[in-house]
Motif scaffolding. Sequence first.
Motif, PDB file in Angstrom:
ATOM      1  N   UNK A  88      15.349 -14.887   9.813  1.00 30.59           N
ATOM      2  CA  UNK A  88      14.014 -15.396  10.222  1.00 30.59           C
ATOM      3  C   UNK A  88      13.194 -15.765   8.981  1.00 30.59           C
ATOM      4  N   UNK A  89      12.305 -16.744   9.182  1.00 33.96           N
ATOM      5  CA  UNK A  89      11.416 -17.168   8.091  1.00 33.96           C
ATOM      6  C   UNK A  89      10.061 -16.501   8.265  1.00 33.96           C
ATOM      7  N   UNK A 136      14.400 -13.819   5.723  1.00 37.21           N
ATOM      8  CA  UNK A 136      14.834 -12.401   5.685  1.00 37.21           C
ATOM      9  C   UNK A 136      15.875 -12.161   6.781  1.00 37.21           C
ATOM     10  N   UNK A 137      16.624 -11.022   6.631  1.00 35.36           N
ATOM     11  CA  UNK A 137      17.633 -10.645   7.632  1.00 35.36           C
ATOM     12  C   UNK A 137      17.142  -9.446   8.423  1.00 35.36           C
ATOM     13  N   UNK A 138      17.242  -9.571   9.722  1.00 37.30           N
ATOM     14  CA  UNK A 138      16.845  -8.475  10.617  1.00 37.30           C
ATOM     15  C   UNK A 138      18.114  -7.955  11.296  1.00 37.30           C
ATOM     16  N   UNK A 166      13.233 -10.710   0.550  1.00 36.61           N
ATOM     17  CA  UNK A 166      11.929 -10.751  -0.116  1.00 36.61           C
ATOM     18  C   UNK A 166      10.834 -10.896   0.916  1.00 36.61           C
ATOM     19  N   UNK A 167       9.913  -9.962   0.874  1.00 33.55           N
ATOM     20  CA  UNK A 167       8.833  -9.982   1.877  1.00 33.55           C
ATOM     21  C   UNK A 167       7.683 -10.812   1.322  1.00 33.55           C
ATOM     22  N   UNK A 168       7.737 -12.153   1.604  1.00 29.83           N
ATOM     23  CA  UNK A 168       6.662 -13.063   1.214  1.00 29.83           C
ATOM     24  C   UNK A 168       6.756 -14.298   2.098  1.00 29.83           C
TER      25      UNK A 168
END
Length: 339
Positions: free
Chosen positions: A328-329, A317-319, A310-312
């Motif tokens: 990363x947060x 998220x997973x890179x 979720x981009x917020x």
Amino acid sequence: MENLSPSEFVAYINQTLEYAYSSVTMVGEVSEFKVNQGKWVFFNVKDEETSVPCFMTLWSLSQPIEDGMKVVVRGVPKITKWGKFSFTVSKVAPMGEGSLKKAFEMLKKKLADEGLFDVSKKRPLPEEITKIGVISSTQAAGYHDFVKIINSRWGGMKVLVAHTQVQGLDAPEQMIRALKYFNEYTDVQVIALIRGGGSKDDLSCFNDEALVRAVAASKIPVICGIGHEVDESLCDLACDVRASTPSNVAELLTRDRKTEKITEKLNLILQKLNSEIRILESELAQKKRIIETLNPENVLKQGYAILSGNIEVGSVVKITTLEQEIEAEILKLKKKGKE
């Protein structure tokens, strides 16, 4: 006639006998068979009451004979210089199933031991046959069967025919001359020696030693179709290709017109199918290339990373890179191109 010398008397008698009996054929049983000096043959031909002394040269003995055999002999009666009666034989052949079988086995073993029937000596038929030499009696049913099959299967083939006897004492010599003619004076690609069915006596001429050797020695490949499928002759064993009957010879030497038409149609269908397959293979290869360009693995190989989640702000998220997966947060978001 008076005051003849013994020599003159014998010469006169022989002249009279030759004029009166230029050729005599006699049937009987062999007795006291012997060979002298490796070149002279002596034997008697007898029945229940009489025995006739016979003489011939060894090279004229085309089939083996022995005491007890029933034979047919051809020759002329003569008085020898010793004043004895003799039947000078030009041709002799076994008769009757028992005698024929015995002579067949004796000559078969002799020629087999010489290697005359070796499979390694057999030659295949030419692939494209346009000219055939045929040795047969043109009056025989087997020959007409052969011609019928040839004409029904494939046209345009040239057939040269040597008409010969195919049974009897004179048949081997005639067939040998035909073999010599085709070998020396024609350009035929194959020689067919054919004869329809018959009795063992009828087919015995194809066991003549001189004929069998001529078949084996032919410079042109020889195919034999003699008698029925169950019949076996020494010519069958000596030739390059053995067929079961004269009709089978024709089948082996020619292509089938009907089969050729069917094959041509199947070939056209096969060509069309192959063309369609090549088109489908080309389309499949194109789609495969498109799929390869969309493969995420290929994107990563170029140094890019894939972000998922979720981009917020506050989300984890997973890179994904080519070699690592990073969590990363998100601390801050802003739209591209704006402060």
